[in-house]
Every structure is written in structure tokens, then in C-alpha cells.
Design a protein around this motif. Sequence first.
Motif, PDB file in Angstrom:
ATOM      1  N   ARG A 287     -19.731 -35.507   8.044  1.00 26.71           N
ATOM      2  CA  ARG A 287     -18.298 -35.248   8.141  1.00 26.71           C
ATOM      3  C   ARG A 287     -17.645 -36.428   8.833  1.00 26.71           C
ATOM      4  NH1 ARG A 287     -14.721 -29.951   9.755  1.00 26.71           N
ATOM      5  NH2 ARG A 287     -12.724 -31.018   9.590  1.00 26.71           N
ATOM      6  N   GLN A 289     -14.752 -38.108  10.778  1.00 27.91           N
ATOM      7  CA  GLN A 289     -13.619 -37.760  11.639  1.00 27.91           C
ATOM      8  C   GLN A 289     -12.348 -38.450  11.151  1.00 27.91           C
ATOM      9  OE1 GLN A 289     -14.746 -37.348  15.779  1.00 27.91           O
ATOM     10  NE2 GLN A 289     -12.843 -38.316  16.396  1.00 27.91           N
ATOM     11  N   SER A 291     -10.717 -37.695   8.623  1.00 29.05           N
ATOM     12  CA  SER A 291     -10.694 -37.767   7.171  1.00 29.05           C
ATOM     13  C   SER A 291     -10.663 -36.347   6.607  1.00 29.05           C
ATOM     14  CB  SER A 291     -11.941 -38.503   6.651  1.00 29.05           C
ATOM     15  OG  SER A 291     -12.010 -38.466   5.252  1.00 29.05           O
ATOM     16  N   LEU A 292      -9.474 -35.838   6.314  1.00 28.78           N
ATOM     17  CA  LEU A 292      -9.324 -34.506   5.751  1.00 28.78           C
ATOM     18  C   LEU A 292      -8.977 -34.613   4.266  1.00 28.78           C
ATOM     19  CD1 LEU A 292      -7.356 -32.586   8.521  1.00 28.78           C
ATOM     20  CD2 LEU A 292      -9.779 -32.438   7.977  1.00 28.78           C
ATOM     21  N   GLU A 293      -9.856 -34.060   3.440  1.00 25.28           N
ATOM     22  CA  GLU A 293      -9.634 -34.175   2.004  1.00 25.28           C
ATOM     23  C   GLU A 293      -8.650 -33.107   1.530  1.00 25.28           C
ATOM     24  OE1 GLU A 293     -12.891 -35.439  -0.499  1.00 25.28           O
ATOM     25  OE2 GLU A 293     -14.252 -34.873   1.107  1.00 25.28           O
ATOM     26  N   PHE A 298     -12.228 -30.205  -3.463  1.00 28.30           N
ATOM     27  CA  PHE A 298     -13.396 -29.367  -3.224  1.00 28.30           C
ATOM     28  C   PHE A 298     -13.894 -28.726  -4.511  1.00 28.30           C
ATOM     29  CE2 PHE A 298     -10.937 -29.063   0.845  1.00 28.30           C
ATOM     30  CZ  PHE A 298     -11.789 -29.893   1.572  1.00 28.30           C
ATOM     31  N   THR A 306     -16.598 -21.515   1.606  1.00 29.34           N
ATOM     32  CA  THR A 306     -15.609 -21.601   2.688  1.00 29.34           C
ATOM     33  C   THR A 306     -14.808 -20.316   2.794  1.00 29.34           C
ATOM     34  OG1 THR A 306     -15.397 -23.999   2.369  1.00 29.34           O
ATOM     35  CG2 THR A 306     -13.624 -22.892   3.561  1.00 29.34           C
ATOM     36  N   ILE A 328      -8.789 -25.977   4.616  1.00 30.93           N
ATOM     37  CA  ILE A 328      -9.174 -27.375   4.425  1.00 30.93           C
ATOM     38  C   ILE A 328     -10.053 -27.875   5.565  1.00 30.93           C
ATOM     39  CG2 ILE A 328      -8.277 -29.749   4.364  1.00 30.93           C
ATOM     40  CD1 ILE A 328      -5.911 -28.694   2.749  1.00 30.93           C
ATOM     41  N   ASP A 329      -9.710 -27.463   6.796  1.00 31.30           N
ATOM     42  CA  ASP A 329     -10.481 -27.892   7.962  1.00 31.30           C
ATOM     43  C   ASP A 329     -11.926 -27.425   7.858  1.00 31.30           C
ATOM     44  OD1 ASP A 329     -10.992 -29.076  10.371  1.00 31.30           O
ATOM     45  OD2 ASP A 329     -10.145 -27.479  11.585  1.00 31.30           O
ATOM     46  N   ASN A 332     -13.898 -29.058   4.881  1.00 30.41           N
ATOM     47  CA  ASN A 332     -14.350 -30.418   5.164  1.00 30.41           C
ATOM     48  C   ASN A 332     -15.652 -30.434   5.958  1.00 30.41           C
ATOM     49  OD1 ASN A 332     -12.579 -32.920   4.440  1.00 30.41           O
ATOM     50  ND2 ASN A 332     -11.131 -31.274   4.821  1.00 30.41           N
ATOM     51  N   HIS A 333     -15.995 -29.318   6.577  1.00 26.10           N
ATOM     52  CA  HIS A 333     -17.316 -29.192   7.203  1.00 26.10           C
ATOM     53  C   HIS A 333     -18.337 -28.640   6.209  1.00 26.10           C
ATOM     54  CE1 HIS A 333     -20.305 -28.431  10.366  1.00 26.10           C
ATOM     55  NE2 HIS A 333     -20.574 -27.327   9.683  1.00 26.10           N
ATOM     56  N   LYS A 335     -18.435 -28.840   2.915  1.00 21.03           N
ATOM     57  CA  LYS A 335     -18.803 -29.757   1.826  1.00 21.03           C
ATOM     58  C   LYS A 335     -20.021 -30.619   2.181  1.00 21.03           C
ATOM     59  CE  LYS A 335     -16.980 -33.433  -1.127  1.00 21.03           C
ATOM     60  NZ  LYS A 335     -15.810 -34.302  -1.442  1.00 21.03           N
TER      61      LYS A 335
END
Length: 497
Positions: A287, A289, A291-293, A298, A306, A328-329, A332-333, A335
Motif C-alpha cells: 500500500r 502512502q 496514493s488513493l485510487e 478496483f 471491501t 476507497i480508504d 486501497n488496503h 487490493k
Amino acid sequence: MSSKEEREQRLLLLLSKKQEYVTSGELAEELNISNKTVYRLIKGINDQSSDGILIASEKGRGYRLNYQKYMNRTHQQLSRESQVTPSERRKRVMEELLLSSPRATNVYQLYEKFFVGDSVISSDEQLISKELAQYNLSLERKNRTMAIIGEEANIRKAISDLIQLLNIIDIDELKHNETLNFNNYDVLFVLDQLRLIEKRLDIVIPHPYNVNIFSHLYILISRSRKVGTSLFTMTETVSQEEKQALAKEPILRQISKDIIYQTEQYLNESLPEVETYYLYQYLVSSRMQDSLEPLAIFSPEVSKVTQLYLDEMSRQLHLSMTNEPIFIDLANHIKPMLNRLEHNIHVKNSLLDQIKMVYEDIFKNVSKISSMISETYQLPEISADENGFITLYFARMIETNQLPIRTLIMCTTGIGTSELLKVKVAKKFPELEIVAVVSTRDAKQFLATYPDIELILTTIHLNHQVSIKTLLVSAMFTGDDQKMLQTKIEEIYDDRH
């Protein structure tokens, strides 16, 4: 770690969580041990402490941890340079044998710096063999030599787990740490590659993902130095399936290719093409830091997993987790976690014991949901380390979305000093919603009207029992009162969890 050491660790963690006096009976109940064992453990801990009494006792109140000494003790344990324990000795022997595999190493050379006899070596051999069996590796002993035999992928995984057992927190400290038996030049080179990756991606790779990438590159270099790439048994060509995977993230693919090229130049030796793919997998399994996709990135599997975590934990915690930023938060973990599961990449959670103690209920709920997800989506078992990271995510959610604690202030008349108390409490503790200030004679009627009260602050002893948490404070609301109130607030938050 022995059972005694494990009990001592759990006792210290429990006291560090409470940070107040706890009776021996309460400790015995929470740790599921006898009062006699509690006394023995505390005596042993204090006898071993080189910095004075670590766990203080007070008649009628119980035991309390000296938190500052505890933190100093923990730091000293992590950075000690003193005598090597039997467990550390076996780890170092295993590391040497794994790095040299499949070449055999003379037993005398392995053990000469530890000053132990044949009986200890024989005992180590049995314990190391048992440890290696978890990785489908075997320990062979012939003519006063030892060698570890097995597939390259399993050898690297075993080395990676050994490195992570050292609980490396601050990667940059490695360049100054002489106790880890690392090659300093190799450490500096790998750290430079990590910085280069971060610069190219314009992100920070947080712990423990930076440790994973460091371990992978350091192991690759160490294995090349010890045995040469000609003895690697991993596939030397990239399969069509692996090429398709590389095409999904062209930026990470190019960075992986460049880092492996830099490593070849550093070693002055060619590496198999597949090494680019292996490094690529570590990058996509981390992951990043800052960097939020976006939601559209997804995959259906990531989105479903999720959402299942959010739905189940919302039900358990009685919190709404329906907005897009929350999804999203967590996604992002999830994925990179799913990618780690697919490629058998393990991350070490150095805070796992503390997480399990402090957020016990959340951890148990997350673990149950993870088991359900593994079964539903036919995934490998999600480890306790991974569950610990997910637990922290939901713990943060709770801390940032706590509802105010509905509080009642009570005194003899309900006026005068209690109004002063209300002002002081509201100023110091904004997390409290002071619903009303009432007299003791009106308390029962008020509680019947407002059953959702969670805390009563009172300036006098109550003559009747109530099921709500109650704290006796002075009207002047002294420093001791404030400390006791802070503890009571934390208890309420723990009960909510």
C-alpha cells in the motif's frame, strides 16, 4: 518464546493498556491464570528489571505499571547488543544455512562464535528441522556439515520471515545497527533503491511494506553472493501469464526492471528475467502512502471483499460506513492484501500483540469476517498479521466517529457548585455531551426519561445503585478528578467496541 515469557508479555501488555492500579484478581481473570501465578510473574518481572521496580504495588489498590520504565525496557530489548539467546542463535544459524543453500556449511564454522557444545548443537538441529518443515524445507547433516534443501521460493520465504522476526520498524536505522548481522554495503544499496522507487512514484512506502521490499532485494543480493544465480532453482523465464500481469501496471513494471538492472550492475552478475516479475509483485502488494485510487480502479473482487468487511463491521460496531471515501480508504488496503494472498507474500505486524490486547473485540470480529471471506471467495487463509492491520483501520474509524458520551451531572441541589463543575468539565472534555445538571432527588425520574445516559458525574455518594457508570468527583474538579474521568471515558469507549 517460552510459555512463561508469553505470560509475562501478556501481563505487561494488559497493565500498559490499563495504566492504572489493577487487582491481582482482575489480572488473574483477564489472563486466565491463578492469583499465585500473577504474584510469581510480577516478582519475576521486577527481579529481572535493571531499572528498579517495573510493576509497583499498593495495598488495597493492586498493581500498576511504571510506563516510562516499561518503554525504556522495550527499547533496550530491541536495541540490545548483549548475549545472544538460544532462540536468536538458532535464527542466525538458520539464516546462514538458508543463504548458503543448497551448499553445505561446516558445523564448527556455524557455531564457533556461540561457544556451545555438541548436545546444544544436536538440540538446535531438531528445533531448526521442525521450523524448516513449515516451509517444506529439510535440514541435512553429513560429515560434520549442515545444508538446507528445498525449492528456491520456499528458501526465500523462510529468509524473509526470519528477517521480519527482527521487528525492524525504522528502515533507516539498519545502516547504523551492528546487531543484525547484515552486510552494511548491501543495506545501503537496497535503501538507495527504496528511495529511488519512492522518488519515481512520488510517494512514501510505509512500514511494513518497505520492510518487505527491503527483505526481498537484500535476500536476492545475499543469495547471489553466497551461491551465485546458477544454483537458483526458480524459473528463469517469464511465463505468458506473468507477462500479462506485468502489463497491468506498466509504471511499476518499468521501475521493477530498472531496479533489477541496477542490482545486476551492483553484483556484476546477470539475474534471471523472472526477478523483475518477483519485485513487481512486491510493489503491487504494497500500500503506497498518499496514493488513493479512484473507485473505478478496483476489480469486482476487491469491491466485493471491501463491501463485505464494511457491511459486517458496521453491523458489529453499530456505525454507518456507507460513504465513498470510507470505501476507497479500505479498498486501497484490500487490493494489495489480495495480491499478497495470491502470491504468498507475508507481512509481519510488529504491533500484533498490542492490537489484540487493546482492540480485542474488534480483532475477533475482523478475524471471523476474514475466515468467512476466505471461504466465500476461495482465498488462502488471511493471517493474524493481516487481520491486525484491518483491525487498526476499523479502530481508527471508531476513534474518528465516536458519538459524544451523554453525561449527567448530579449534586445535592442541582445548582451552584454543580454549574461550575459543568463549565469545567465541558471545557476539559468536549467528548462529553452534558445533558443536564440535576439534584439527587430528581435522578431516578430523569434517568427513566433519558435511558441513554452513559455516565453520571456526582459530587456526593449515591445511596442507591444504578446500572450506569458513575464517578465521584469534587466540585473543584481537580487534576486527580480529571485523570479518573479520562480513565472512565476510555472504559466507555472500550465497552462500545
